[in-house]
Design an enzyme around this catalytic site. Structure first.
Site, PDB file in Angstrom:
ATOM      1  N   HIS A 113     -14.912 -34.083  50.505  1.00  0.00           N
ATOM      2  CA  HIS A 113     -14.041 -33.202  51.279  1.00  0.00           C
ATOM      3  C   HIS A 113     -14.816 -32.151  52.056  1.00  0.00           C
ATOM      4  O   HIS A 113     -14.259 -31.120  52.451  1.00  0.00           O
ATOM      5  CB  HIS A 113     -13.007 -32.546  50.351  1.00  0.00           C
ATOM      6  CG  HIS A 113     -12.058 -33.523  49.734  1.00  0.00           C
ATOM      7  ND1 HIS A 113     -11.269 -33.225  48.643  1.00  0.00           N
ATOM      8  CD2 HIS A 113     -11.775 -34.817  50.058  1.00  0.00           C
ATOM      9  CE1 HIS A 113     -10.539 -34.287  48.320  1.00  0.00           C
ATOM     10  NE2 HIS A 113     -10.832 -35.257  49.174  1.00  0.00           N
ATOM     11  N   CYS A 149     -17.555 -19.261  72.059  1.00  0.00           N
ATOM     12  CA  CYS A 149     -16.519 -19.581  73.048  1.00  0.00           C
ATOM     13  C   CYS A 149     -15.187 -18.897  72.783  1.00  0.00           C
ATOM     14  O   CYS A 149     -14.255 -19.044  73.586  1.00  0.00           O
ATOM     15  CB  CYS A 149     -16.315 -21.095  73.122  1.00  0.00           C
ATOM     16  SG  CYS A 149     -15.405 -21.783  71.713  1.00  0.00           S
ATOM     17  N   ILE A 230     -14.004 -28.917  29.812  1.00  0.00           N
ATOM     18  CA  ILE A 230     -15.082 -29.649  30.482  1.00  0.00           C
ATOM     19  C   ILE A 230     -16.455 -29.086  30.142  1.00  0.00           C
ATOM     20  O   ILE A 230     -17.409 -29.844  29.956  1.00  0.00           O
ATOM     21  CB  ILE A 230     -14.833 -29.641  32.005  1.00  0.00           C
ATOM     22  CG1 ILE A 230     -13.604 -30.493  32.330  1.00  0.00           C
ATOM     23  CG2 ILE A 230     -16.053 -30.161  32.770  1.00  0.00           C
ATOM     24  CD1 ILE A 230     -13.118 -30.364  33.758  1.00  0.00           C
TER      25      ILE A 230
END
Length: 249
Positions: A113, A149, A230
């Site tokens: 991603h 820009c 985890i």
């Protein structure tokens, strides 16, 4: 372990980074649960169309803590797996760069991603570091524009409504087809096309281990499902893989 070591593919989601202070999205205390409207902040259409959405998005990035986050024991365990000589590839849905910060070789990490460590102009494509853009926000710019820009600045992430980079996805699918062990860590396994990677691995004979606090669509097919945190579970799994202990998987 005798003979050739198995290729281990690790798909990581937001859950691996929560112990680093980065909130997840879909968990019980996730961002989408607490504020469902926040999803438009990372959806390309509303982001490009609305100054107010961009202002809220910049505040979210400022407050999320991802830039100052540090790897936790889960990230470090995967770096230890590589250092132990086990062939490993990390396929991450995360954009925080913590796998590389923990010591996993950048060439062995596929950021499905994109990355939140950089920004680019949606108009001219000029790119730069996220930290510099956040410094402008801290200095009072609520919607910093491209210095080149004047166009809309956006993160170098894949936002909702955008396709994944086809080359990155093809690499991830090749790894899933060729691995012998597939770990799905801290991912809801609901976001496609990344959620198809465990299916590809299973169809090509890999052993699937799911490490996640909440149920996933793959739990019934997994060889092992781990619900323990985890940061505790992953170091223990890595120790088994380093020792060549695939019993029970």
């Amino acid at each position: 372990m005798n003979g050739k070591r198995p290729l281990v593919a690790v798909l990581t989601g937001a859950g691996i980074s929560t112990d680093s202070g980065i909130p997840d999205y879909r968990g019980p205390q996730g961002l989408w649960q607490r504020d469902p409207s926040a999803q438009e902040l990372v959806t390309i259409g509303p982001y490009l169309a609305s100054t107010e959405v961009r202002r809220r998005a910049w505040l979210m990035r400022r407050d999320a803590g991802a830039i100052g986050a540090r790897p936790n024991a889960g990230h470090r365990a995967l770096a230890d797996l590589e250092r132990a000589g086990v062939p490993v590839r990390v396929l991450t849905q995360n954009v925080d760069g913590l796998h590389q910060a923990a010591g996993v070789s950048p060439r062995k990490v596929l950021e499905l991603h994109g990355t939140a460590t950089g920004v680019r102009c949606a108009g001219c494509g000029e790119s730069g570091p996220m930290a510099a853009a956040l410094a402008r926000v801290a200095a009072g710019e609520d919607d910093p524009a491209c210095a080149r820009c004047g166009g809309v600045l956006r993160p170098c992430t894949v936002m909702f409504g955008e396709p994944l980079d086809e080359r990155v996805l093809e690499q991830a699918e090749t790894i899933a087809r060729n691995c012998q062990v597939f770990l799905a860590v801290g991912s809801s396994l609901q976001v496609h096309p990344a959620a198809l990677l465990p299916r590809i691995a299973l169809e090509h004979g890999a052993r699937l281990i799911v490490v996640n606090g909440e149920p996933t669509p793959y739990d019934a097919e997994a060889h092992e499902v781990v619900r323990t945190p985890i940061s505790t579970a992953l170091p223990a799994l890595v120790a088994r893989l380093v020792d060549g202990d695939l019993s029970g998987l």
